[in-house]
Design an enzyme around this catalytic site. Structure first.
Site, PDB file in Angstrom:
ATOM      1  N   TYR A  65       1.457  -1.061  -0.293  1.00 49.97           N
ATOM      2  CA  TYR A  65       0.188   0.080  -0.263  1.00 49.97           C
ATOM      3  C   TYR A  65       0.688   1.464  -0.043  1.00 49.97           C
ATOM      4  O   TYR A  65       2.237   1.031   0.813  1.00 49.97           O
ATOM      5  CB  TYR A  65      -0.958   0.172   1.286  1.00 49.97           C
ATOM      6  CG  TYR A  65      -2.404  -0.358   0.791  1.00 49.97           C
ATOM      7  CD1 TYR A  65      -2.921   0.408  -0.454  1.00 49.97           C
ATOM      8  CD2 TYR A  65      -3.041  -1.024   1.556  1.00 49.97           C
ATOM      9  CE1 TYR A  65      -4.475   0.156  -0.343  1.00 49.97           C
ATOM     10  CE2 TYR A  65      -4.371  -1.596   1.157  1.00 49.97           C
ATOM     11  CZ  TYR A  65      -4.828  -0.840   0.068  1.00 49.97           C
ATOM     12  OH  TYR A  65      -5.855  -1.287  -0.392  1.00 49.97           O
ATOM     13  N   GLU A  67      -0.389   5.031  -0.360  1.00 50.54           N
ATOM     14  CA  GLU A  67      -1.612   5.884  -0.639  1.00 50.54           C
ATOM     15  C   GLU A  67      -0.164   7.006  -0.096  1.00 50.54           C
ATOM     16  O   GLU A  67      -0.145   7.088   1.147  1.00 50.54           O
ATOM     17  CB  GLU A  67      -2.387   6.199   0.407  1.00 50.54           C
ATOM     18  CG  GLU A  67      -3.540   5.248  -0.767  1.00 50.54           C
ATOM     19  CD  GLU A  67      -4.904   4.556   0.530  1.00 50.54           C
ATOM     20  OE1 GLU A  67      -3.996   4.398   1.510  1.00 50.54           O
ATOM     21  OE2 GLU A  67      -5.372   4.139  -0.473  1.00 50.54           O
ATOM     22  N   ASP A 242      -7.192  15.063 -23.291  1.00 55.65           N
ATOM     23  CA  ASP A 242      -6.856  13.545 -23.444  1.00 55.65           C
ATOM     24  C   ASP A 242      -6.509  13.240 -24.709  1.00 55.65           C
ATOM     25  O   ASP A 242      -7.257  13.058 -25.465  1.00 55.65           O
ATOM     26  CB  ASP A 242      -8.270  13.011 -22.897  1.00 55.65           C
ATOM     27  CG  ASP A 242      -8.632  11.439 -22.796  1.00 55.65           C
ATOM     28  OD1 ASP A 242      -7.496  10.575 -22.940  1.00 55.65           O
ATOM     29  OD2 ASP A 242      -9.646  10.863 -22.680  1.00 55.65           O
ATOM     30  N   THR A 271      -3.891   6.925 -21.048  1.00 53.84           N
ATOM     31  CA  THR A 271      -3.375   6.226 -20.861  1.00 53.84           C
ATOM     32  C   THR A 271      -2.633   5.409 -20.729  1.00 53.84           C
ATOM     33  O   THR A 271      -1.832   6.581 -21.451  1.00 53.84           O
ATOM     34  CB  THR A 271      -4.483   5.101 -21.353  1.00 53.84           C
ATOM     35  OG1 THR A 271      -4.715   4.983 -22.797  1.00 53.84           O
ATOM     36  CG2 THR A 271      -5.939   5.545 -20.959  1.00 53.84           C
ATOM     37  N   LYS A 274      -2.077   2.113 -24.724  1.00 53.35           N
ATOM     38  CA  LYS A 274      -2.333   2.603 -26.384  1.00 53.35           C
ATOM     39  C   LYS A 274      -0.852   1.993 -26.924  1.00 53.35           C
ATOM     40  O   LYS A 274      -0.207   1.932 -26.818  1.00 53.35           O
ATOM     41  CB  LYS A 274      -3.214   4.043 -26.500  1.00 53.35           C
ATOM     42  CG  LYS A 274      -5.024   3.237 -25.787  1.00 53.35           C
ATOM     43  CD  LYS A 274      -5.641   4.120 -25.874  1.00 53.35           C
ATOM     44  CE  LYS A 274      -7.261   3.407 -25.095  1.00 53.35           C
ATOM     45  NZ  LYS A 274      -7.500   4.582 -23.685  1.00 53.35           N
ATOM     46  N   ARG A 280      -1.392  -1.426 -18.541  1.00 59.42           N
ATOM     47  CA  ARG A 280      -3.310  -0.662 -18.826  1.00 59.42           C
ATOM     48  C   ARG A 280      -2.528   0.144 -17.001  1.00 59.42           C
ATOM     49  O   ARG A 280      -2.299  -0.483 -16.236  1.00 59.42           O
ATOM     50  CB  ARG A 280      -3.262  -1.433 -17.936  1.00 59.42           C
ATOM     51  CG  ARG A 280      -3.838  -2.504 -19.366  1.00 59.42           C
ATOM     52  CD  ARG A 280      -5.449  -3.216 -19.230  1.00 59.42           C
ATOM     53  NE  ARG A 280      -6.036  -2.176 -19.800  1.00 59.42           N
ATOM     54  CZ  ARG A 280      -6.733  -2.719 -20.592  1.00 59.42           C
ATOM     55  NH1 ARG A 280      -6.510  -3.240 -22.351  1.00 59.42           N
ATOM     56  NH2 ARG A 280      -7.615  -1.358 -21.107  1.00 59.42           N
TER      57      ARG A 280
HETATM   58  N1  DSN Z   1     -12.110   1.646 -24.116  1.00 60.26           N
HETATM   59  C1  DSN Z   1     -10.570   2.641 -24.775  1.00 60.26           C
HETATM   60  C2  DSN Z   1     -10.666   2.379 -26.934  1.00 60.26           C
HETATM   61  O1  DSN Z   1     -11.131   1.677 -27.476  1.00 60.26           O
HETATM   62  O2  DSN Z   1     -10.544   3.744 -26.939  1.00 60.26           O
HETATM   63  C3  DSN Z   1     -11.101   3.799 -24.333  1.00 60.26           C
HETATM   64  O3  DSN Z   1     -11.705   4.522 -23.202  1.00 60.26           O
END
Ligand code: DSN
Length: 479
Positions: A65, A67, A242, A271, A274, A280
């Site tokens: 943990y 925090e 974003d 994120t 991607k 993730r």
């Molecule tokens: N799930 C993602 C996507 O496929 O674009 C975005 O949150």
């Protein structure tokens, strides 16, 4: 570089250990690798993380943990977590040229929530919010929530509409952001499919949002963040970007100048899994003005940080700082453009007529199909995509009229322009040979479809052949 032998041994040993406890989990992990190896993965938001990134997640950090923030934790014994969190933040700052990086968010939704609350705390005078920031959300009483709601009022957010390619977390009802904010959307020009900045400026002047959000999950073009910032400034809005989908293109310096959000936005979320090709998770970048509020993300809206994932973020961000990542990022876009050209040349209808990022949006109404029918027919044929609404979609967000495809994953495998053309041929073959089905009562169905199973098998085999020259994780053999 580690030796291929080390990577194979690491994964094999891990599976052996897992198998001794619950063999079905070991089998499922092995099956997942086999499935990913055999299918043409064209989901625009997915990728393949490196063995080092994957391995950084399976260890003792998972048990800790932590925090709080680096050097200021609510738990003792966080010295090693401090090391990896500080490293991940340092790599992120250097990679993106940001003055502050917060690497704790568990996902993109979490990163956006952290950003929203930071902006609210910065811009709106609210004693209830100040109280909430020092307590766990679960500890808030109903009265606290009423006070929060009253004091925050209906703050306004202007973001890209869902059917134009915006994201659920940019103020839409099924997400908490749609309940926190009074939301209005800007769309795209019906003739070109492109963002019309004059219309965005007009909407901002009328609506006077607290937050102007840019960023998308299904818009196949670049966004001019300099212009968006000017619009935000003209109405006193905080400008948030974003960049979850295209963070890898920013990291790899494919998107620079007006198209790099970091110098233009007050706050940037992303994120890490991607196009950035990490584990993730999520991340927030900002300047010094919002840094203190952003660092309150946990416990304000996040559960305890995941130190094993922060360790993997540090590894993946270090990889993204290497020169070969820029080459990878450029190849993602080159491949998307080759795929778009291959589809257009075969008569497919594409939203905006092409792409300048990592994704292509096919309007499958041109094939007489809904997105749902097309998605399933492609899946039957070994091609993994996802259905997506197109602008002003007559079939709504469930059935849709679009198929979104992206190239980050196939580019990681090493596929290039020639294979993109072959992929376009496979997609076009399936879509042009699929017909819409009917319900039992003879009415047209938006889900059922007819595709010759022999053709689906043939395309599936062709997809596997295409991939066989670019094996996934070639260094890893599990048997
Ligand atoms: N799930 C993602 C996507 O496929 O674009 C975005 O949150």
């Amino acid at each position: 570089m580690s030796s291929p032998n080390a990577e194979s041994t690491a994964f094999r040993s891990a599976l052996e250990v897992i198998r001794a406890v619950e063999p079905r989990v070991a089998d499922a992990i092995g099956a997942e690798l086999a499935d990913q190896r055999e299918s043409l993965k064209l989901i625009a938001s997915e990728n393949y993380a490196s063995p080092a990134t994957l391995l950084a997640m399976g260890n003792w950090f998972s048990d800790k943990y932590a925090e709080g923030t680096v050097g200021r934790r609510f738990y003792a014994g966080c010295q090693n977590v401090d090391t990896v969190e500080a490293l991940a933040a340092e790599h992120a700052r250097e990679l993106f040229g940001a003055s502050h990086a917060y690497v704790q968010p568990h996902s993109g939704i979490d990163a956006n929530l952290v950003a929203f609350w930071a902006i609210l705390a910065d811009r709106v005078e609210s004693p209830a919010l100040k109280r909430a920031q020092v307590r766990q959300v679960n500890d808030l009483t109903e009265e606290d929530w009423f006070a929060l709601r009253r004091e925050l009022g209906d703050q306004r957010m202007l973001g890209m509409s869902l059917d134009a390619g915006g994201h659920l977390t940019h103020g839409f009802r099924p997400n908490i952001s749609g309940k926190m904010f009074d939301q209005r959307s800007y769309g795209t020009d019906p003739a070109t499919g492109l963002i019309d900045y004059d219309r965005v400026a007009e909407a901002a002047r009328e609506f006077r949002p607290l937050i102007l959000v840019a960023g998308y999950s299904a818009y196949p073009r670049k966004v001019n963040f300099r212009i968006m910032r000017e619009i935000a400034d003209s109405v006193g809005a905080t400008f948030m970007v974003d960049m979850a989908h295209f963070a890898g293109l920013v990291a790899g310096k494919v998107f620079t100048g007006d198209f790099d959000p970091v110098p233009h936005a007050h706050i940037v979320t992303t994120t890490t899994h991607k196009s950035l090709r990490g584990p993730r998770g999520g991340m927030v970048l900002c300047g010094p003005e919002l840094a203190d509020q952003v660092d309150r993300g946990c416990p304000m809206v996040l559960g305890g940080p995941l130190p094993h994932v922060m360790a993997a973020k540090a590894v993946a961000l270090a990889e993204a700082r290497r020169p070969d990542f820029a080459d990878y990022a450029q190849r993602i876009v080159d491949n998307a453009q080759a795929l778009a050209e291959g589809l257009l040349g075969r008569g497919a209808k594409l939203v905006t007529g092409g792409t300048d990022n990592h994704l292509v949006l096919i309007d499958v109404s041109g094939y007489g199909l809904t997105g749902r029918q097309a998605e399933q027919a492609l899946l039957d044929s070994g091609i993994v995509t996802n259905r997506n609404a197109v602008p002003q979609d007559p079939n709504g967000a469930w059935y849709t009229s679009g198929i979104r495809i992206g190239t980050p994953a196939l580019t990681t495998r090493g596929l290039g322009a020639a294979e993109m053309d072959a992929t376009a041929e496979l997609i076009h073959t399936v879509l042009s040979q699929t017909t819409a089905g009917s319900n039992a009562d003879g009415t047209p169905s938006k889900a059922k479809y007819v595709l010759d199973p022999a053709l689906a098998d043939k395309v599936s085999r062709q997809a596997t052949d295409l991939l066989s020259t670019h094996p996934l994780y070639p260094s890893v053999t599990l048997t």
